[in-house]
Design a protein around this motif. Structure first.
Motif, PDB file in Angstrom:
ATOM      1  N   MET A   1      53.784  39.948  52.373  1.00 48.34           N
ATOM      2  CA  MET A   1      53.215  40.686  53.478  1.00 48.34           C
ATOM      3  C   MET A   1      52.106  39.848  54.105  1.00 48.34           C
ATOM      4  SD  MET A   1      52.068  44.588  53.549  1.00 48.34           S
ATOM      5  CE  MET A   1      53.206  45.190  54.738  1.00 48.34           C
ATOM      6  N   THR A   2      51.948  39.931  55.408  1.00 47.75           N
ATOM      7  CA  THR A   2      50.995  39.102  56.139  1.00 47.75           C
ATOM      8  C   THR A   2      49.971  39.973  56.868  1.00 47.75           C
ATOM      9  OG1 THR A   2      52.676  37.395  56.438  1.00 47.75           O
ATOM     10  CG2 THR A   2      50.805  37.325  57.919  1.00 47.75           C
ATOM     11  N   PHE A   3      48.716  39.501  56.853  1.00 44.62           N
ATOM     12  CA  PHE A   3      47.602  40.212  57.476  1.00 44.62           C
ATOM     13  C   PHE A   3      46.843  39.253  58.389  1.00 44.62           C
ATOM     14  CE2 PHE A   3      48.436  42.209  53.421  1.00 44.62           C
ATOM     15  CZ  PHE A   3      48.436  43.555  53.734  1.00 44.62           C
ATOM     16  N   ASP A   4      46.275  39.781  59.477  1.00 45.71           N
ATOM     17  CA  ASP A   4      45.393  39.001  60.349  1.00 45.71           C
ATOM     18  C   ASP A   4      43.996  39.019  59.765  1.00 45.71           C
ATOM     19  OD1 ASP A   4      47.338  38.431  62.237  1.00 45.71           O
ATOM     20  OD2 ASP A   4      46.884  40.189  63.448  1.00 45.71           O
ATOM     21  N   ILE A   5      43.387  37.832  59.673  1.00 45.97           N
ATOM     22  CA  ILE A   5      42.020  37.746  59.163  1.00 45.97           C
ATOM     23  C   ILE A   5      41.187  36.811  60.030  1.00 45.97           C
ATOM     24  CG2 ILE A   5      42.700  38.194  56.766  1.00 45.97           C
ATOM     25  CD1 ILE A   5      42.251  35.162  56.238  1.00 45.97           C
ATOM     26  N   LYS A   6      39.893  36.909  59.880  1.00 49.96           N
ATOM     27  CA  LYS A   6      38.938  35.953  60.429  1.00 49.96           C
ATOM     28  C   LYS A   6      38.303  35.286  59.222  1.00 49.96           C
ATOM     29  CE  LYS A   6      38.980  36.921  64.892  1.00 49.96           C
ATOM     30  NZ  LYS A   6      39.383  35.965  65.891  1.00 49.96           N
ATOM     31  N   LEU A   7      38.500  33.991  59.071  1.00 48.04           N
ATOM     32  CA  LEU A   7      37.973  33.236  57.948  1.00 48.04           C
ATOM     33  C   LEU A   7      36.699  32.533  58.397  1.00 48.04           C
ATOM     34  CD1 LEU A   7      38.661  32.371  54.999  1.00 48.04           C
ATOM     35  CD2 LEU A   7      39.692  30.325  56.000  1.00 48.04           C
ATOM     36  N   PHE A  11      28.510  28.308  59.549  1.00 58.22           N
ATOM     37  CA  PHE A  11      27.423  29.276  59.489  1.00 58.22           C
ATOM     38  C   PHE A  11      27.639  30.443  60.453  1.00 58.22           C
ATOM     39  CE2 PHE A  11      22.961  30.644  60.044  1.00 58.22           C
ATOM     40  CZ  PHE A  11      22.724  30.979  58.728  1.00 58.22           C
ATOM     41  N   PHE A  12      27.971  30.147  61.690  1.00 61.81           N
ATOM     42  CA  PHE A  12      28.242  31.200  62.676  1.00 61.81           C
ATOM     43  C   PHE A  12      29.641  31.031  63.276  1.00 61.81           C
ATOM     44  CE2 PHE A  12      23.557  31.388  62.949  1.00 61.81           C
ATOM     45  CZ  PHE A  12      23.397  32.737  62.678  1.00 61.81           C
ATOM     46  N   LYS A  13      30.563  30.464  62.516  1.00 57.80           N
ATOM     47  CA  LYS A  13      31.875  30.159  63.052  1.00 57.80           C
ATOM     48  C   LYS A  13      32.960  30.811  62.201  1.00 57.80           C
ATOM     49  CE  LYS A  13      34.706  26.298  64.501  1.00 57.80           C
ATOM     50  NZ  LYS A  13      34.876  24.857  64.548  1.00 57.80           N
ATOM     51  N   THR A  14      33.940  31.411  62.888  1.00 54.99           N
ATOM     52  CA  THR A  14      35.117  31.953  62.215  1.00 54.99           C
ATOM     53  C   THR A  14      36.365  31.447  62.937  1.00 54.99           C
ATOM     54  OG1 THR A  14      35.165  33.968  63.553  1.00 54.99           O
ATOM     55  CG2 THR A  14      33.961  34.075  61.464  1.00 54.99           C
ATOM     56  N   ARG A  15      37.478  31.430  62.205  1.00 52.21           N
ATOM     57  CA  ARG A  15      38.765  31.070  62.790  1.00 52.21           C
ATOM     58  C   ARG A  15      39.776  32.125  62.418  1.00 52.21           C
ATOM     59  NH1 ARG A  15      40.759  25.250  61.392  1.00 52.21           N
ATOM     60  NH2 ARG A  15      42.436  25.950  62.737  1.00 52.21           N
ATOM     61  N   SER A  16      40.729  32.339  63.300  1.00 50.61           N
ATOM     62  CA  SER A  16      41.795  33.311  63.045  1.00 50.61           C
ATOM     63  C   SER A  16      42.860  32.685  62.155  1.00 50.61           C
ATOM     64  CB  SER A  16      42.435  33.758  64.356  1.00 50.61           C
ATOM     65  OG  SER A  16      41.488  34.433  65.143  1.00 50.61           O
ATOM     66  N   TYR A  17      43.212  33.422  61.108  1.00 49.95           N
ATOM     67  CA  TYR A  17      44.234  32.994  60.163  1.00 49.95           C
ATOM     68  C   TYR A  17      45.180  34.156  59.886  1.00 49.95           C
ATOM     69  CZ  TYR A  17      42.064  28.586  58.603  1.00 49.95           C
ATOM     70  OH  TYR A  17      41.571  27.311  58.535  1.00 49.95           O
ATOM     71  N   TYR A  18      46.345  33.816  59.358  1.00 52.43           N
ATOM     72  CA  TYR A  18      47.246  34.791  58.767  1.00 52.43           C
ATOM     73  C   TYR A  18      47.092  34.651  57.254  1.00 52.43           C
ATOM     74  CZ  TYR A  18      49.563  34.855  63.315  1.00 52.43           C
ATOM     75  OH  TYR A  18      49.838  34.957  64.652  1.00 52.43           O
ATOM     76  N   LEU A  19      46.920  35.766  56.576  1.00 47.88           N
ATOM     77  CA  LEU A  19      46.880  35.779  55.117  1.00 47.88           C
ATOM     78  C   LEU A  19      48.192  36.366  54.634  1.00 47.88           C
ATOM     79  CD1 LEU A  19      45.516  35.575  52.320  1.00 47.88           C
ATOM     80  CD2 LEU A  19      44.605  37.861  52.738  1.00 47.88           C
TER      81      LEU A  19
END
Length: 96
Positions: A1-7, A11-19
């Motif tokens: 199963m796959t979920f959308d996350i922000k990793l 320090f103040f940076k996130t990237r969109s990933y699939y988990l």
């Protein structure tokens, strides 16, 4: 199963990933850069996974933190993580 996350990647940076969770491993795949290799964490590398509300912490060879998309079904996610990883998984909020 796959979920959308922000990793969290800085320090103040996130990237969109699939988990993706399954077959005794976690796979983190970047959404915005198809040339980036996915990060694979096998069960034997995994020390623990903590869920606190919509946020998570994965401890393996490194520590990965981030958050799930607001529409994520946390009950379903918790059940899936508990089934795949047993005592390596813990929840620190009350499920409905």
């Amino acid at each position: 199963m796959t979920f959308d996350i922000k990793l969290k990647t800085g320090f103040f940076k996130t990237r969109s990933y699939y988990l993706t969770i399954g077959q005794g491993r976690l796979v983190l795949t970047p959404q915005d850069d198809p040339d980036d290799s996915p990060l694979v964490i096998d069960s034997h590398q995994l020390q623990s996974i903590y869920l606190t509300g919509g946020e998570f912490e994965i401890i393996a060879d490194s520590i990965y933190t981030g958050s799930f998309a607001p529409q994520t079904n946390l009950t379903q996610l918790s059940y899936l993580l508990a089934t795949e990883f047993g005592d390596k998984f813990s929840v620190q909020f009350e499920l409905p």
